[in-house]
Design an enzyme around this catalytic site. Structure first.
Site, PDB file in Angstrom:
ATOM      1  N   LYS A 195       0.841  -1.205   0.000  1.00 18.56           N
ATOM      2  CA  LYS A 195       0.000   0.000   0.000  1.00 18.56           C
ATOM      3  C   LYS A 195       0.874   1.253   0.000  1.00 18.56           C
ATOM      4  O   LYS A 195       1.901   1.292   0.684  1.00 18.56           O
ATOM      5  CB  LYS A 195      -0.873  -0.039   1.266  1.00 18.56           C
ATOM      6  CG  LYS A 195      -1.894   1.074   1.401  1.00 18.56           C
ATOM      7  CD  LYS A 195      -2.764   0.850   2.646  1.00 18.56           C
ATOM      8  CE  LYS A 195      -3.897   1.851   2.748  1.00 18.56           C
ATOM      9  NZ  LYS A 195      -4.764   1.613   3.931  1.00 18.56           N
ATOM     10  N   SER A 227      -9.775   1.433   2.882  1.00 18.48           N
ATOM     11  CA  SER A 227      -8.916   2.215   2.032  1.00 18.48           C
ATOM     12  C   SER A 227      -7.842   1.404   1.301  1.00 18.48           C
ATOM     13  O   SER A 227      -7.266   1.910   0.339  1.00 18.48           O
ATOM     14  CB  SER A 227      -8.225   3.295   2.865  1.00 18.48           C
ATOM     15  OG  SER A 227      -7.376   2.707   3.837  1.00 18.48           O
ATOM     16  N   SER A 269      -9.942  -0.921   7.112  1.00 21.69           N
ATOM     17  CA  SER A 269      -9.339  -0.812   5.772  1.00 21.69           C
ATOM     18  C   SER A 269      -8.564  -2.018   5.274  1.00 21.69           C
ATOM     19  O   SER A 269      -8.143  -2.030   4.119  1.00 21.69           O
ATOM     20  CB  SER A 269      -8.420   0.402   5.716  1.00 21.69           C
ATOM     21  OG  SER A 269      -9.200   1.534   5.506  1.00 21.69           O
TER      22      SER A 269
HETATM   23  N1  GLN Z   1     -13.418   3.490   6.140  1.00 20.50           N
HETATM   24  C1  GLN Z   1     -12.888   3.988   7.367  1.00 20.50           C
HETATM   25  C2  GLN Z   1     -12.605   5.467   7.258  1.00 20.50           C
HETATM   26  O1  GLN Z   1     -12.793   6.003   6.206  1.00 20.50           O
HETATM   27  C3  GLN Z   1     -11.677   3.215   7.770  1.00 20.50           C
HETATM   28  C4  GLN Z   1     -10.459   3.584   7.060  1.00 20.50           C
HETATM   29  C5  GLN Z   1      -9.252   2.852   7.496  1.00 20.50           C
HETATM   30  O2  GLN Z   1      -9.349   1.832   8.179  1.00 20.50           O
HETATM   31  N2  GLN Z   1      -8.100   3.403   7.166  1.00 20.50           N
HETATM   32  O3  GLN Z   1     -12.205   6.087   8.205  1.00 20.50           O
END
Ligand code: GLN
Length: 485
Positions: free
Chosen positions: A76, A151, A175
């Site tokens: 990532k 994400s 994420s």
């Molecule tokens: N979807 C969640 C957010 O937008 C989690 C994102 C993540 O775990 N980085 O905050």
């Protein structure tokens, strides 16, 4: 040798060790796949020349005793990689070339692997669909109209499309687990502090945790073993003996007590999710586990608590992007203040701005007690629910997400419906616990669905073992047609 990029990491490692394939041949096979999969937009940066050079070095002097011998890996784009651009999916870091390597990637390279490229992600890891990235949305290999989750959407897409044998993501509120669930892959968010956060672009520091995304549980154990470990550069890193997760993997789960929390049956949950959960319970029961009904009464406050704590920490973490030391700088602005303003307004996307606004608001004097402080107290209650339950159970089984992958654009105009996708994943981050998303089935449309196993702090081995037994008995096979190449 025939193409082996659709094999599991463990099988690929065996093939390298038995010299059925060289590291260079393997790397070339992935490069070919990546070049044929531009439509998925999973990569922000590729490092093919360096990867081929690393592979050559490995082949000239192989060390087969390593955990990841000669294995190319894409990661990532939130992990800082020395001398390789790291964007965090943001325009504000479009020219950022770190002079250091994150600890987890360094650990991976130390175990014999090397970098293949950097994977697209939601901007600063804020999102559930990979649509907030400055570098465009990523497509789910499951279907050309579908989001890959977020994400870590570049990671899930690349893994499911055989563009990397395994990968790593970060999980602040889901994420790793949600994109794994959307692509029929395995994703593990480790206990807070098991993997070092040093060198990972920060979103919400008390929640962020790096973890593996893989095709199988065995692969997940290999990756976790390779990336985890104490790091004195991260003050929240846990100082404990390193575990041999892959060697200690066992599929006997007889007598284990599995909690089923009633609060995870939410209103309007699709019948298919409920049916999947039932299927999971039956598999575990047939394997000799005992199902126990439990209650986690503060679950309903987890999402609002998360959407106060995470933006609060984000607003503070993102204050450093001011165009002065590194990253994008606006050419406009008559004076310093205006340069800051223009840099931030041109550099950040809408979702990141929304989080900064929310975070600044909940931390501002007058509102701090009502929002941030209150959220911190509720966070303790959420954690206490888990602590109380874990006195009588070994692990908890829930669905990973309230739906399968949704269509690109379907939720972009409605942030709350996007946030609701995290309903089953955020409580674990607030409590600092490990949780695994396992591919478990498909819905009517044939899209993958995942189940989540939550463990006690530092009980990764146990949830991996349950996952291992589950995987052998669940009969799920990720059938992805390569429509993009
Ligand atoms: N979807 C969640 C957010 O937008 C989690 C994102 C993540 O775990 N980085 O905050």
């Amino acid at each position: 040798m025939a193409d082996i990029t659709n094999q599991s990491l463990n099988e690929i490692i065996e093939n390298v060790k038995t010299k059925k394939i060289s590291s260079r041949e393997l790397t070339k096979a992935y490069i070919k796949n990546i070049e044929n999969a531009k439509k998925l937009n999973a990569f922000v940066t590729t490092t093919f020349d360096q990867a081929l050079e690393n592979a050559k070095q490995f082949d000239n002097k192989p060390n087969f005793d390593q955990l990841l011998p000669g294995i190319p890996l894409a990661v990532k784009d939130l992990f800082c990689t020395e001398n390789t651009k790291t964007t965090a999916g943001s325009n504000i870091l479009n020219n950022f070339i770190p002079s250091y390597e994150s600890t987890v990637t360094k650990n991976l390279w130390g175990n014999g692997s090397f970098l293949l490229g950097k994977l697209n992600c939601d901007e600063f890891a804020m999102g559930s669909s990979n649509e907030t990235s400055h570098y465009g949305n990523v497509i789910n290999p499951v279907g050309d109209q579908l989001v890959p989750g977020g994400s870590s959407g570049g990671s899930s897409s690349a893994l499911a499309a055989d563009l990397t044998p395994a990968t790593i993501g970060t999980d602040t509120g889901g994420s790793i687990r949600q994109p794994a669930s959307f692509t029929g892959t395995v994703g593990l968010k480790p206990t807070y502090g098991l993997c070092s956060r040093w060198g990972i672009v920060a979103f919400a520091s008390s929640l962020d945790q790096a973890g593996p995304m893989t095709k199988t549980i065995k692969d997940c154990a290999i990756m976790l073993e390779s990336m985890s470990g104490f790091d004195e550069k991260d003050s929240t890193s846990i100082n404990k003996k390193k575990e041999q997760y892959s060697k200690n993997l066992k599929d006997n789960i007889k007598g284990l007590k599995i909690g089923i929390p009633k609060e995870y049956r939410v209103d309007n949950m699709p019948k298919e999710i409920d049916e999947l959960w039932e299927k999971g319970k039956n598999i575990l029961k047939d394997l000799g586990a005992q199902l126990i009904d439990i209650s986690l009464p503060h679950t309903k406050y987890a999402l609002p608590t998360y959407y106060i704590v995470a933006p609060a920490e984000a607003s503070s973490n993102l204050a450093r992007y001011d165009g002065v030391r590194y990253g994008y700088r606006s050419k406009q602005g008559k004076d310093l203040i205006e340069m800051y303003e223009k840099t931030r307004s041109e550099g950040f996307g809408d979702e990141v701005k929304r989080r900064i606004l929310i975070g600044t608001y909940v931390l501002s004097s007058g509102y701090y007690d009502a929002y941030y402080l209150k959220a911190q107290k509720v966070r303790q209650l959420i954690k206490k629910d888990f602590d109380d339950s874990f006195k009588k159970i070994d692990a908890i089984l829930t669905p990973s997400t309230p739906s399968s992958a949704f269509k690109i654009g379907e939720k972009t105009n409605d942030p709350v419906s996007m946030y609701l996708n995290d309903i089953f994943t955020v409580p674990v981050n607030l409590a600092g616990l490990p949780a695994l998303s396992l591919p478990a089935g498909v819905d009517k449309k044939g899209y993958p669905l995942g189940l989540q196993l939550i463990g006690k702090a530092l009980d990764e081995q146990k949830i991996l073992n349950i996952g291992y037994a589950f995987e052998k008995n669940c009969g799920f096979k990720n059938e992805i047609k390569k429509w993009w190449s």
